[in-house]
Design a protein around this motif. Sequence first.
Motif, PDB file in Angstrom:
ATOM      1  N   LYS A  15     -42.865 -17.254 -14.806  1.00  9.52           N
ATOM      2  CA  LYS A  15     -44.242 -17.723 -14.618  1.00  9.52           C
ATOM      3  C   LYS A  15     -44.900 -16.966 -13.473  1.00  9.52           C
ATOM      4  O   LYS A  15     -44.235 -16.288 -12.680  1.00  9.52           O
ATOM      5  CB  LYS A  15     -44.264 -19.219 -14.333  1.00  9.52           C
ATOM      6  CG  LYS A  15     -43.509 -19.628 -13.073  1.00  9.52           C
ATOM      7  CD  LYS A  15     -43.517 -21.150 -12.880  1.00  9.52           C
ATOM      8  CE  LYS A  15     -42.736 -21.549 -11.633  1.00  9.52           C
ATOM      9  NZ  LYS A  15     -42.724 -23.018 -11.418  1.00  9.52           N
ATOM     10  N   GLY A  16     -46.220 -17.093 -13.395  1.00  6.20           N
ATOM     11  CA  GLY A  16     -46.959 -16.448 -12.322  1.00  6.20           C
ATOM     12  C   GLY A  16     -46.623 -17.028 -10.966  1.00  6.20           C
ATOM     13  O   GLY A  16     -46.345 -18.224 -10.840  1.00  6.20           O
ATOM     14  N   VAL A  17     -46.629 -16.166  -9.946  1.00  7.16           N
ATOM     15  CA  VAL A  17     -46.396 -16.601  -8.562  1.00  7.16           C
ATOM     16  C   VAL A  17     -47.500 -16.023  -7.678  1.00  7.16           C
ATOM     17  O   VAL A  17     -48.117 -15.007  -8.021  1.00  7.16           O
ATOM     18  CB  VAL A  17     -45.013 -16.152  -8.038  1.00  7.16           C
ATOM     19  CG1 VAL A  17     -43.895 -16.820  -8.824  1.00  7.16           C
ATOM     20  CG2 VAL A  17     -44.872 -14.639  -8.084  1.00  7.16           C
ATOM     21  N   GLY A  39     -53.120  -1.437  -3.968  1.00  5.57           N
ATOM     22  CA  GLY A  39     -52.954  -1.431  -5.414  1.00  5.57           C
ATOM     23  C   GLY A  39     -51.934  -2.392  -5.985  1.00  5.57           C
ATOM     24  O   GLY A  39     -51.945  -2.678  -7.183  1.00  5.57           O
ATOM     25  N   PHE A  40     -51.033  -2.892  -5.163  1.00  6.26           N
ATOM     26  CA  PHE A  40     -49.953  -3.739  -5.671  1.00  6.26           C
ATOM     27  C   PHE A  40     -50.399  -5.190  -5.875  1.00  6.26           C
ATOM     28  O   PHE A  40     -51.261  -5.701  -5.182  1.00  6.26           O
ATOM     29  CB  PHE A  40     -48.773  -3.754  -4.690  1.00  6.26           C
ATOM     30  CG  PHE A  40     -47.966  -2.486  -4.662  1.00  6.26           C
ATOM     31  CD1 PHE A  40     -48.396  -1.341  -5.295  1.00  6.26           C
ATOM     32  CD2 PHE A  40     -46.756  -2.438  -3.987  1.00  6.26           C
ATOM     33  CE1 PHE A  40     -47.647  -0.172  -5.259  1.00  6.26           C
ATOM     34  CE2 PHE A  40     -45.997  -1.281  -3.948  1.00  6.26           C
ATOM     35  CZ  PHE A  40     -46.444  -0.141  -4.579  1.00  6.26           C
ATOM     36  N   GLY A  41     -49.754  -5.834  -6.850  1.00  7.71           N
ATOM     37  CA  GLY A  41     -49.818  -7.287  -6.946  1.00  7.71           C
ATOM     38  C   GLY A  41     -51.057  -7.897  -7.558  1.00  7.71           C
ATOM     39  O   GLY A  41     -51.419  -9.021  -7.202  1.00  7.71           O
ATOM     40  N   LYS A  42     -51.721  -7.203  -8.493  1.00  8.46           N
ATOM     41  CA  LYS A  42     -52.829  -7.867  -9.196  1.00  8.46           C
ATOM     42  C   LYS A  42     -52.288  -9.016 -10.044  1.00  8.46           C
ATOM     43  O   LYS A  42     -52.894 -10.081 -10.128  1.00  8.46           O
ATOM     44  CB  LYS A  42     -53.591  -6.877 -10.064  1.00  8.46           C
ATOM     45  CG  LYS A  42     -54.778  -7.508 -10.783  1.00  8.46           C
ATOM     46  CD  LYS A  42     -55.648  -6.491 -11.465  1.00  8.46           C
ATOM     47  CE  LYS A  42     -56.792  -7.135 -12.229  1.00  8.46           C
ATOM     48  NZ  LYS A  42     -57.683  -7.932 -11.359  1.00  8.46           N
ATOM     49  N   TYR A  43     -51.132  -8.790 -10.670  1.00  7.35           N
ATOM     50  CA  TYR A  43     -50.437  -9.836 -11.428  1.00  7.35           C
ATOM     51  C   TYR A  43     -48.985  -9.874 -10.969  1.00  7.35           C
ATOM     52  O   TYR A  43     -48.329  -8.829 -10.876  1.00  7.35           O
ATOM     53  CB  TYR A  43     -50.498  -9.551 -12.929  1.00  7.35           C
ATOM     54  CG  TYR A  43     -51.902  -9.509 -13.481  1.00  7.35           C
ATOM     55  CD1 TYR A  43     -52.613 -10.688 -13.714  1.00  7.35           C
ATOM     56  CD2 TYR A  43     -52.527  -8.304 -13.757  1.00  7.35           C
ATOM     57  CE1 TYR A  43     -53.910 -10.664 -14.214  1.00  7.35           C
ATOM     58  CE2 TYR A  43     -53.823  -8.265 -14.255  1.00  7.35           C
ATOM     59  CZ  TYR A  43     -54.510  -9.442 -14.483  1.00  7.35           C
ATOM     60  OH  TYR A  43     -55.793  -9.410 -14.971  1.00  7.35           O
ATOM     61  N   ASN A  44     -48.499 -11.084 -10.681  1.00 10.27           N
ATOM     62  CA  ASN A  44     -47.142 -11.236 -10.147  1.00 10.27           C
ATOM     63  C   ASN A  44     -46.423 -12.355 -10.889  1.00 10.27           C
ATOM     64  O   ASN A  44     -46.952 -13.453 -11.026  1.00 10.27           O
ATOM     65  CB  ASN A  44     -47.200 -11.560  -8.653  1.00 10.27           C
ATOM     66  CG  ASN A  44     -48.021 -10.547  -7.876  1.00 10.27           C
ATOM     67  OD1 ASN A  44     -47.547  -9.477  -7.543  1.00 10.27           O
ATOM     68  ND2 ASN A  44     -49.278 -10.884  -7.601  1.00 10.27           N
ATOM     69  N   VAL A  59     -38.974 -11.206  -8.701  1.00 13.94           N
ATOM     70  CA  VAL A  59     -40.379 -11.012  -9.039  1.00 13.94           C
ATOM     71  C   VAL A  59     -40.606  -9.657  -9.697  1.00 13.94           C
ATOM     72  O   VAL A  59     -39.895  -8.682  -9.414  1.00 13.94           O
ATOM     73  CB  VAL A  59     -41.299 -11.122  -7.804  1.00 13.94           C
ATOM     74  CG1 VAL A  59     -41.400 -12.553  -7.318  1.00 13.94           C
ATOM     75  CG2 VAL A  59     -40.834 -10.199  -6.681  1.00 13.94           C
ATOM     76  N   ALA A  60     -41.588  -9.622 -10.591  1.00 16.23           N
ATOM     77  CA  ALA A  60     -42.101  -8.380 -11.156  1.00 16.23           C
ATOM     78  C   ALA A  60     -43.556  -8.276 -10.716  1.00 16.23           C
ATOM     79  O   ALA A  60     -44.347  -9.191 -10.948  1.00 16.23           O
ATOM     80  CB  ALA A  60     -41.996  -8.390 -12.675  1.00 16.23           C
ATOM     81  N   VAL A  61     -43.896  -7.189 -10.050  1.00 22.08           N
ATOM     82  CA  VAL A  61     -45.215  -7.002  -9.456  1.00 22.08           C
ATOM     83  C   VAL A  61     -45.979  -5.932 -10.233  1.00 22.08           C
ATOM     84  O   VAL A  61     -45.537  -4.782 -10.326  1.00 22.08           O
ATOM     85  CB  VAL A  61     -45.073  -6.576  -7.977  1.00 22.08           C
ATOM     86  CG1 VAL A  61     -46.429  -6.209  -7.387  1.00 22.08           C
ATOM     87  CG2 VAL A  61     -44.411  -7.681  -7.160  1.00 22.08           C
ATOM     88  N   TYR A  62     -47.124  -6.309 -10.783  1.00 17.83           N
ATOM     89  CA  TYR A  62     -47.948  -5.387 -11.550  1.00 17.83           C
ATOM     90  C   TYR A  62     -49.265  -5.136 -10.823  1.00 17.83           C
ATOM     91  O   TYR A  62     -49.892  -6.074 -10.313  1.00 17.83           O
ATOM     92  CB  TYR A  62     -48.246  -5.955 -12.938  1.00 17.83           C
ATOM     93  CG  TYR A  62     -47.037  -6.073 -13.834  1.00 17.83           C
ATOM     94  CD1 TYR A  62     -46.668  -5.039 -14.685  1.00 17.83           C
ATOM     95  CD2 TYR A  62     -46.261  -7.241 -13.821  1.00 17.83           C
ATOM     96  CE1 TYR A  62     -45.562  -5.157 -15.523  1.00 17.83           C
ATOM     97  CE2 TYR A  62     -45.149  -7.368 -14.656  1.00 17.83           C
ATOM     98  CZ  TYR A  62     -44.806  -6.326 -15.497  1.00 17.83           C
ATOM     99  OH  TYR A  62     -43.703  -6.440 -16.313  1.00 17.83           O
ATOM    100  N   MET A  82     -54.564   1.142 -17.814  1.00 19.60           N
ATOM    101  CA  MET A  82     -53.107   1.107 -17.818  1.00 19.60           C
ATOM    102  C   MET A  82     -52.619   0.515 -16.504  1.00 19.60           C
ATOM    103  O   MET A  82     -52.923   1.014 -15.421  1.00 19.60           O
ATOM    104  CB  MET A  82     -52.506   2.503 -18.032  1.00 19.60           C
ATOM    105  CG  MET A  82     -50.981   2.490 -18.090  1.00 19.60           C
ATOM    106  SD  MET A  82     -50.261   3.957 -18.890  1.00 19.60           S
ATOM    107  CE  MET A  82     -50.727   5.244 -17.733  1.00 19.60           C
ATOM    108  N   CYS A  83     -51.885  -0.558 -16.627  1.00 24.91           N
ATOM    109  CA  CYS A  83     -51.315  -1.245 -15.477  1.00 24.91           C
ATOM    110  C   CYS A  83     -50.025  -0.531 -15.052  1.00 24.91           C
ATOM    111  O   CYS A  83     -49.472   0.283 -15.799  1.00 24.91           O
ATOM    112  CB  CYS A  83     -51.023  -2.687 -15.878  1.00 24.91           C
ATOM    113  SG  CYS A  83     -50.743  -3.810 -14.497  1.00 24.91           S
ATOM    114  N   GLU A  84     -49.567  -0.832 -13.847  1.00 25.49           N
ATOM    115  CA  GLU A  84     -48.310  -0.237 -13.393  1.00 25.49           C
ATOM    116  C   GLU A  84     -47.365  -1.324 -12.877  1.00 25.49           C
ATOM    117  O   GLU A  84     -47.788  -2.236 -12.157  1.00 25.49           O
ATOM    118  CB  GLU A  84     -48.578   0.790 -12.287  1.00 25.49           C
ATOM    119  CG  GLU A  84     -47.344   1.596 -11.898  1.00 25.49           C
ATOM    120  CD  GLU A  84     -47.706   2.851 -11.114  1.00 25.49           C
ATOM    121  OE1 GLU A  84     -48.449   3.692 -11.654  1.00 25.49           O
ATOM    122  OE2 GLU A  84     -47.267   2.978  -9.951  1.00 25.49           O
ATOM    123  N   LEU A  85     -46.124  -1.229 -13.285  1.00 27.40           N
ATOM    124  CA  LEU A  85     -45.084  -2.093 -12.728  1.00 27.40           C
ATOM    125  C   LEU A  85     -44.714  -1.484 -11.381  1.00 27.40           C
ATOM    126  O   LEU A  85     -43.925  -0.554 -11.293  1.00 27.40           O
ATOM    127  CB  LEU A  85     -43.879  -2.163 -13.663  1.00 27.40           C
ATOM    128  CG  LEU A  85     -42.643  -2.938 -13.180  1.00 27.40           C
ATOM    129  CD1 LEU A  85     -43.007  -4.353 -12.751  1.00 27.40           C
ATOM    130  CD2 LEU A  85     -41.573  -2.963 -14.261  1.00 27.40           C
TER     131      LEU A  85
END
Length: 244
Positions: A15-17, A39-44, A59-62, A82-85
Motif C-alpha cells: 500500500k501507499g506510504v 525528483g524522488f518519491g512522487k509515489y511511494n 519500500v518502492a520509491v517512484y 515515464m516514471c522511474e523506480l
Amino acid sequence: MIVKETSSLGKLIIKGVPKEKAKCMIVENHYSHKWCDGGFGKYNFGIFRAEEPDKCLGVAVYGYMKNPKAKIFTHSNPQAWMCELNRMWIDDALGKNAESVLIAASLKLLRKADPNIVAVQSFADGRLGCGTIYKASNFRYYGFHYTRFLRNKRTGEMTHEQILTTTTSATGYLRSNIAYLIGDLEVLRVKTYRYIYPFCKHFRFVSSEKPYPPYEKGIDPVEWKRDTTKIKQNIVALLDKVAA
C-alpha cells in the motif's frame, strides 16, 4: 491496497506510504543512503505482513527521471510520461522473492494512481549485479552505459560524478572538487543497466530492446582527465558567492 497470498512469505499487504516515511527508510537502509529531493518519491509504496499492518518492511520509491524533459520515447498520449523506480529496499526478514512481490504490486498501484504514466524505467547498479530482479519482473532491457563514481580514500564515501561537474549545488561542488584536487578521490567506472516496463503497446523507446545481459558485477579504477585550471577558477568564484 493490494493483499497478496504467497506460499513462502505468507500474507502480504502492499500500500501507499507517506513520502517522509519512505525517505527515512531509504536514507537509513539503502546501500546509497541518499535521496534526491527534486525528483524522488512522487509515489511511494510499502510492503507489510498482514499480521503486522503498521510495520513497514520495505519500500518502492517512484519519481521523475533525472531529465524529465528528455525525448527518449514516443506515445500517442500527449500527456504521457515515464516514471522511474528511484529506490527500493526490503528488510531481509521478509525472505526471498519479496522484491518481486513488491515490484509487481506497486506497478499495479502506480497505473491506478496516474493513467498518464505509460512506462517505468529503472537502472541496475553494476556494483551489485546486472539487474536480475528486473528480468524476473518482466522488465525489458535496453543496454548499459558507464557511470563514474568517486570513492573518498579517507572516509570510503562514494560520490556520483555529477556533483563534481555541476555548480547547481555550490557547497557540494566545492567539497568534492577540493577533495579531487588534493588527491583524496579514487575514480571508478561502473556499468549502469537500463530496464523499462511498458504499460501499453503504444509506448516506443528511442532505441531497440536488447537480450538480457549475462550476469556480471564489479567496479574498475579508471583515469579521469579534467581541466584543473577551470576547476580552480570555479572554486574561487563559488567561494566568493558562498561566503558573501
